[in-house]
Design an enzyme around this catalytic site. Structure first.
Site, short mmCIF file in Angstrom:
data_model
loop_
_atom_site.label_atom_id
_atom_site.label_comp_id
_atom_site.label_asym_id
_atom_site.label_seq_id
_atom_site.Cartn_x
_atom_site.Cartn_y
_atom_site.Cartn_z
N LYS A 67 -53.60 39.22 43.61
CA LYS A 67 -54.26 38.70 42.39
C LYS A 67 -54.52 37.20 42.51
O LYS A 67 -55.63 36.74 42.22
CB LYS A 67 -53.38 38.99 41.16
CG LYS A 67 -53.38 40.47 40.77
CD LYS A 67 -52.32 40.80 39.72
CE LYS A 67 -52.31 42.30 39.46
NZ LYS A 67 -51.21 42.74 38.58
N GLN A 92 -46.10 40.45 35.45
CA GLN A 92 -46.20 41.63 36.32
C GLN A 92 -45.17 42.69 35.89
O GLN A 92 -43.99 42.39 35.72
CB GLN A 92 -45.95 41.21 37.78
CG GLN A 92 -46.09 42.34 38.77
CD GLN A 92 -47.52 42.88 38.87
OE1 GLN A 92 -48.49 42.12 38.82
NE2 GLN A 92 -47.65 44.19 39.01
N ASP A 134 -54.44 40.69 30.57
CA ASP A 134 -54.15 42.09 30.87
C ASP A 134 -54.56 42.99 29.70
O ASP A 134 -54.64 44.22 29.85
CB ASP A 134 -52.64 42.27 31.13
CG ASP A 134 -52.34 42.60 32.59
OD1 ASP A 134 -53.29 42.95 33.31
OD2 ASP A 134 -51.17 42.51 32.98
#
Ligand code: NAP
Length: 297
Positions: free
Chosen positions: A52, A96, A119
């Site tokens: 990422k 995460q 997200d």
């Protein structure tokens, strides 16, 4: 034989488009910045996080990883998120998952400021996405699947889309996007308690599978001409691979390809699209913040 829907190639085209959007932001003094918080040393999570932040850097964005120890307390983690929430150079924050069991992941995700929640897991963004508000950050995997479908010219209007799985991060937001005016699909969601799964999957014009079980969908469970999107990511042992494993999806790719019109491979299908949409959401966050500052002046 099915046409392969190449997520790597679609991502390449999208990232070239996004490089221009980043250049436009750099020209007005804004460097889109993503901060990823990683708790612990899970090798799979480390690999995801590295890909990422690397993807950010290749587009000229700022990608930063904050690696916290496995035993970090909730208060310490919240303090890190508070600092990122307040930092004007940080436009997107991602924690995460999965988190260690002692950390309440829902409370952690809700601690991220909704304007930086790239997200799209904060309830405020889930609600905005549900009502079709363009300011919403849509979770990256469903957003990537919608882009894939659109860019492949796959018509969804009036089509029966059957989704296997009902998770909050993939299937539920995807159902709401597909049934919205515009895509205009008829959507069926199925899950673990759905009796006779095959009787539903055989009705699908477009079948989307997000479960995490190798070979859950076999050729006898689909109708000829179906479009198949395989979201599943399953690690299976493979001694011929240097890593000792390889990734497969939830769909028996070889068998189903014989009947399908189009299908996504694993790897190289939905996976690259997910990271691409994370970059898109971070650019959107940077742009929205820049515009709101301009409006305040
Ligand atoms: P999840 O939260 O574990 O959800 C799995 C869903 O599958 C649940 O709704 C579950 O039903 C359903 N299910 C389980 N067994 C089933 C069965 N036999 N028949 C029908 N439904 C069944 O998983 P997720 O986060 O959505 O992820 C799903 C898969 O996609 C995983 O392999 C994950 O690694 C992968 N994934 C890939 C990407 C990517 O970028 N490629 C991104 C996200 C996820 P219940 O709700 O009844 O338990």
């Amino acid at each position: 034989m099915a046409r392969i829907i190449d997520g790597t190639e679609i991502s390449r085209v999208m990232r070239a488009e996004m490089a221009q959007q980043v250049a436009a932001l750099l020209a007005v003094g804004v460097t889109p910045g993503l901060s990823v918080v990683l708790v612990g040393n899970n090798p799979a999570s480390q690999a995801y996080v590295a890909s990422k932040t690397r993807a950010c850097e290749t587009l000229g964005m700022r990608g930063q990883t904050l690696n916290l120890p496995e035993d970090v307390s909730k208060d310490e983690l919240f303090a890190v998120i508070d600092r990122l929430n307040a930092d004007p150079a940080v436009h997107g924050i991602l924690v995460q998952l999965p988190l260690p069991a002692h950390l309440p992941y829902k409370a952690v995700l809700e601690h991220i400021h909704p304007d930086k929640d790239v997200d799209g897991f904060h309830p405020q963004n889930a609600g905005l996405a549900f009502v079709g508000d363009p300011r919403a950050f849509v979770p990256c995997t469903p957003a990537g699947i919608m882009e894939m479908i659109r860019r492949e010219g796959i018509s969804t209007r009036g089509k029966h889309v059957v989704i296997v799985g009902r998770s909050l991060i993939v299937s539920k937001p995807l159902a709401s996007l597909l049934m919205a005016p515009g895509p205009d699909a008829t959507v069926t969601l199925t899950h673990r308690h759905t009796p006779d799964l095959a009787s539903f999957t055989r009705q699908a014009d477009i079948l989307i599978v997000a479960v995490g079980k190798q070979n859950l969908i076999t050729a006898d469970m689909v109708k000829p001409g179906v479009v198949v999107i395989d979201v599943g990511q399953n690690r299976i042992p493979d001694e011929s691979s240097p890593r000792g494993y390889r990734m497969v999806g939830d769909v028996d790719f070889t068998g189903v390809s014989e009947k399908a019109e189009a299908i996504t491979p694993v790897p190289g299908g939905v996976g690259p699209m997910t990271i691409t949409m994370l970059l898109a959401n971070t650019i959107q966050a940077a742009r929205q913040l820049h515009e709101s500052r301009g409006a305040q002046r």
